[in-house]
Design an enzyme around this catalytic site. Structure first.
Site, PDB file in Angstrom:
ATOM      1  N   HIS A 160    -117.111   7.714  58.103  1.00 52.43           N
ATOM      2  CA  HIS A 160    -118.018   6.935  58.943  1.00 52.43           C
ATOM      3  C   HIS A 160    -119.450   6.976  58.414  1.00 52.43           C
ATOM      4  O   HIS A 160    -120.269   6.144  58.765  1.00 52.43           O
ATOM      5  CB  HIS A 160    -118.007   7.473  60.373  1.00 52.43           C
ATOM      6  CG  HIS A 160    -116.904   6.906  61.202  1.00 52.43           C
ATOM      7  ND1 HIS A 160    -115.583   7.157  60.942  1.00 52.43           N
ATOM      8  CD2 HIS A 160    -116.927   6.082  62.269  1.00 52.43           C
ATOM      9  CE1 HIS A 160    -114.841   6.518  61.832  1.00 52.43           C
ATOM     10  NE2 HIS A 160    -115.633   5.850  62.651  1.00 52.43           N
ATOM     11  N   SER A 161    -119.734   7.955  57.615  1.00 55.56           N
ATOM     12  CA  SER A 161    -121.102   8.143  57.110  1.00 55.56           C
ATOM     13  C   SER A 161    -121.125   7.986  55.596  1.00 55.56           C
ATOM     14  O   SER A 161    -120.341   8.634  54.891  1.00 55.56           O
ATOM     15  CB  SER A 161    -121.586   9.547  57.490  1.00 55.56           C
ATOM     16  OG  SER A 161    -122.719   9.903  56.737  1.00 55.56           O
TER      17      SER A 161
END
Length: 122
Positions: A10-11
């Protein structure tokens, strides 16, 4: 056979950081990653995942992810590609590191997967 590793997070910072870490232990393995949304926010991007797979030179891909939509988009891409992809439901950092180090010494897939078994989290 050379394996490639794809990291999906997600990052973008997590994806890049895991890639940096495992590249130190497995310098001959193709490692690519997809992190964050198309706008580099927290989330996942099917387009970034597609690019990570297209840029990976491994004969077979060992894929690792962190959270829900990363898994969902990774699975969606796996349905679209002809590449041979193995997705692992394991702790991201530990699993990718374990697979990379074993792939680096050309360990058979069965040995890699047996080593990932204790790291399953889902």
């Amino acid at each position: 056979m050379k394996y490639g590793i794809v990291i999906v997070s997600h990052s973008s910072k997590i994806a890049e950081g895991v890639s940096d870490l495992i590249s130190q232990a497995a310098p001959s393995i193709s490692i690519t990653y997809a992190g964050g949304t198309d706008e580099n926010e927290i989330g996942s991007s099917l387009e970034k995942i597609q690019s990570a797979f297209e840029n990976n030179t491994g004969d077979e891909i060992l894929a690792f992810y962190d959270l829900g939509s990363s898994k969902m988009n990774l699975e969606m891409y796996m349905e679209m590609t002809d590449k041979n992809v193995h997705k692992y439901d394991v702790a991201l950092v530990e699993g990718a590191y374990t697979a990379a180090t074993l792939a680096e010494i050309e360990s058979p897939l069965e040995n890699i997967e047996n080593s990932l078994e204790p790291l399953k989290i889902k």
